[in-house]
Design a protein around this motif. Structure first.
Motif, PDB file in Angstrom:
ATOM      1  N   PHE A 162       2.956   6.065  -6.089  1.00 35.02           N
ATOM      2  CA  PHE A 162       1.681   5.904  -5.379  1.00 35.02           C
ATOM      3  C   PHE A 162       1.378   4.422  -5.155  1.00 35.02           C
ATOM      4  O   PHE A 162       0.966   4.019  -4.050  1.00 35.02           O
ATOM      5  CB  PHE A 162       0.546   6.561  -6.160  1.00 35.02           C
ATOM      6  CG  PHE A 162      -0.803   6.353  -5.528  1.00 35.02           C
ATOM      7  CD1 PHE A 162      -1.261   7.218  -4.545  1.00 35.02           C
ATOM      8  CD2 PHE A 162      -1.611   5.283  -5.908  1.00 35.02           C
ATOM      9  CE1 PHE A 162      -2.497   7.024  -3.947  1.00 35.02           C
ATOM     10  CE2 PHE A 162      -2.845   5.081  -5.310  1.00 35.02           C
ATOM     11  CZ  PHE A 162      -3.284   5.950  -4.328  1.00 35.02           C
ATOM     12  N   LEU A 163       1.569   3.591  -6.185  1.00 32.61           N
ATOM     13  CA  LEU A 163       1.282   2.166  -6.051  1.00 32.61           C
ATOM     14  C   LEU A 163       2.236   1.497  -5.066  1.00 32.61           C
ATOM     15  O   LEU A 163       1.828   0.602  -4.306  1.00 32.61           O
ATOM     16  CB  LEU A 163       1.348   1.477  -7.413  1.00 32.61           C
ATOM     17  CG  LEU A 163       0.304   1.912  -8.445  1.00 32.61           C
ATOM     18  CD1 LEU A 163       0.418   1.078  -9.717  1.00 32.61           C
ATOM     19  CD2 LEU A 163      -1.104   1.823  -7.880  1.00 32.61           C
ATOM     20  N   ASN A 164       3.499   1.915  -5.058  1.00 34.49           N
ATOM     21  CA  ASN A 164       4.435   1.368  -4.084  1.00 34.49           C
ATOM     22  C   ASN A 164       3.975   1.679  -2.664  1.00 34.49           C
ATOM     23  O   ASN A 164       4.062   0.830  -1.766  1.00 34.49           O
ATOM     24  CB  ASN A 164       5.839   1.924  -4.326  1.00 34.49           C
ATOM     25  CG  ASN A 164       6.508   1.314  -5.543  1.00 34.49           C
ATOM     26  OD1 ASN A 164       6.293   0.146  -5.872  1.00 34.49           O
ATOM     27  ND2 ASN A 164       7.328   2.094  -6.230  1.00 34.49           N
ATOM     28  N   TRP A 165       3.470   2.909  -2.464  1.00 40.18           N
ATOM     29  CA  TRP A 165       2.934   3.264  -1.148  1.00 40.18           C
ATOM     30  C   TRP A 165       1.688   2.441  -0.839  1.00 40.18           C
ATOM     31  O   TRP A 165       1.539   1.898   0.262  1.00 40.18           O
ATOM     32  CB  TRP A 165       2.581   4.755  -1.088  1.00 40.18           C
ATOM     33  CG  TRP A 165       1.767   5.081   0.129  1.00 40.18           C
ATOM     34  CD1 TRP A 165       2.220   5.242   1.409  1.00 40.18           C
ATOM     35  CD2 TRP A 165       0.332   5.194   0.181  1.00 40.18           C
ATOM     36  NE1 TRP A 165       1.163   5.470   2.259  1.00 40.18           N
ATOM     37  CE2 TRP A 165      -0.011   5.447   1.532  1.00 40.18           C
ATOM     38  CE3 TRP A 165      -0.681   5.120  -0.768  1.00 40.18           C
ATOM     39  CZ2 TRP A 165      -1.325   5.623   1.949  1.00 40.18           C
ATOM     40  CZ3 TRP A 165      -1.993   5.290  -0.361  1.00 40.18           C
ATOM     41  CH2 TRP A 165      -2.306   5.540   0.993  1.00 40.18           C
ATOM     42  N   LEU A 166       0.781   2.326  -1.804  1.00 42.74           N
ATOM     43  CA  LEU A 166      -0.466   1.599  -1.613  1.00 42.74           C
ATOM     44  C   LEU A 166      -0.193   0.135  -1.263  1.00 42.74           C
ATOM     45  O   LEU A 166      -0.836  -0.429  -0.349  1.00 42.74           O
ATOM     46  CB  LEU A 166      -1.316   1.685  -2.880  1.00 42.74           C
ATOM     47  CG  LEU A 166      -2.648   0.941  -2.883  1.00 42.74           C
ATOM     48  CD1 LEU A 166      -3.578   1.507  -1.813  1.00 42.74           C
ATOM     49  CD2 LEU A 166      -3.296   1.023  -4.263  1.00 42.74           C
ATOM     50  N   ILE A 167       0.733  -0.471  -1.953  1.00 42.06           N
ATOM     51  CA  ILE A 167       1.077  -1.871  -1.696  1.00 42.06           C
ATOM     52  C   ILE A 167       1.617  -2.031  -0.270  1.00 42.06           C
ATOM     53  O   ILE A 167       1.213  -2.933   0.471  1.00 42.06           O
ATOM     54  CB  ILE A 167       2.110  -2.360  -2.736  1.00 42.06           C
ATOM     55  CG1 ILE A 167       1.429  -2.496  -4.107  1.00 42.06           C
ATOM     56  CG2 ILE A 167       2.753  -3.676  -2.307  1.00 42.06           C
ATOM     57  CD1 ILE A 167       2.391  -2.644  -5.261  1.00 42.06           C
ATOM     58  N   GLY A 168       2.491  -1.130   0.127  1.00 42.40           N
ATOM     59  CA  GLY A 168       3.058  -1.205   1.469  1.00 42.40           C
ATOM     60  C   GLY A 168       2.039  -0.930   2.555  1.00 42.40           C
ATOM     61  O   GLY A 168       2.030  -1.594   3.605  1.00 42.40           O
ATOM     62  N   ALA A 169       1.148   0.030   2.315  1.00 40.65           N
ATOM     63  CA  ALA A 169       0.184   0.436   3.337  1.00 40.65           C
ATOM     64  C   ALA A 169      -0.982  -0.532   3.473  1.00 40.65           C
ATOM     65  O   ALA A 169      -1.576  -0.646   4.549  1.00 40.65           O
ATOM     66  CB  ALA A 169      -0.339   1.838   3.017  1.00 40.65           C
TER      67      ALA A 169
END
Length: 316
Positions: A162-169
């Motif tokens: 989730f954090l990897n997605w959040l960082i990218g988005a």
């Protein structure tokens, strides 16, 4: 990596059911007492059975974990964020220019536990940050401790995703993140940190769980972030006894907190000490030779001093 130890002043589960035993978590007695987040004592089975794994397999953190965002714009009512849902993120109060705090509760705890209700206001009072509370109660709520322990591992990987997605988005970067966990959540914080793509700045482990973690390679590691800190308040009972972070604070020797008359109270005190450190700047600790000296409160030889907790890491 140098490790520092510091002294700071300041129901029945899993009984033998005939289910096949898959592995033994501990070398000591099979059944041991462990307190949950409510302070209730449970006799837990430290041997992992097929039934435990079957129950754990029914937990899908990718779908069941809930991510609650709190900011100064919404300090009391959360905004849920959903992985891969950019529209929800863009309509929220999340700002990539802020630091982001990630909170991970412990066994049989939830979004409305003291861990969240005490720490969230402290962070928002001290700094304009994003606070992300992870409700993984679907995995942590099992009365079977071994099931909750197994769920800690899978939830950690899901939170990192989730954090990897959040960082990218969002355009955030890992060095803006501070992860805080209590009990089982403390070990999960380490798992999250090591699975985020990039270096997380700061992880705080609040009295990380003891039972089942001594021989487990997935337990909290000192290098799970650029800076890791542990606060011990119930060492050797509900909390991990030896040092495991870059800096470990043993408050009052790591056991028997002032004003407490139970191990459950001691275990929870780490939450309140850390919350106070966020707004006060921390409690002063003395450098110790090792964790045994810290627990014996014999830390008068070395000259080093360091504040426990606080908003920012002690490196960088």
């Amino acid at each position: 990596m140098m490790r520092v130890t510091i002294f700071a002043v300041a129901c029945v589960v899993g009984l033998a059911t005939g289910s096949p035993v898959l592995r033994k978590l501990e070398s000591g007695p099979r059944f041991q007492y462990e307190k949950d987040a409510t302070g209730q004592n449970h006799l837990v089975d430290t041997w992992v059975t097929l039934d435990n794994m079957a129950e754990s397999a029914r937990y899908t953190p990718e779908l069941q974990n809930i991510y609650h965002l709190f900011t100064r714009e919404n300090p009391t009512v959360s905004q849920p964020l959903l992985i891969n849902n950019v529209a929800t993120l863009q309509s929220s109060n999340y700002k990539s220019s802020r630091r982001t705090i990630v909170l991970l509760h412990g066994w049989r705890d939830s979004i409305v536990s003291d861990f969240n209700t005490v720490i969230v206001p402290s962070f928002l009072e001290a700094e304009d940050v994003n606070v992300l509370c992870v409700d993984w109660s679907a995995g942590a709520g099992s009365i079977n401790y071994n099931t909750a322990l197994a769920n800690t591992l899978t939830s950690g990987v899901a939170v990192a995703d989730f954090l990897n997605w959040l960082i990218g988005a969002s355009g955030s970067v890992p060095v803006q993140f501070h992860i805080v966990g209590h009990g089982l959540g403390a070990h999960q914080a380490g798992i999250v940190g090591r699975n985020v793509r990039g270096d997380v700045a700061y992880i705080t482990a609040l009295d990380a769980a003891l039972i089942g973690w001594i021989n487990l390679n997935d337990r909290f590691q000192a290098d799970d972030a650029m800076y890791t800190e542990a606060i011990h308040t119930n060492a050797g009972v509900n909390g991990y006894v030896s040092d495991y972070a870059q800096v470990d604070f043993y408050v009052n020797g790591g056991e028997s907190m002032p004003g407490c008359n139970s191990h459950a109270c001691d275990h929870a005190r780490a939450i309140f000490y850390f919350a106070e450190s966020i707004t006060s700047g921390g409690f002063r600790g003395k450098l110790c030779v090792n964790y045994l000296a810290a627990m014996l409160e014999s830390c008068n030889i070395l000259p080093g001093r360091l504040n426990m907790g606080g908003l920012k890491s002690k490196v960088g």
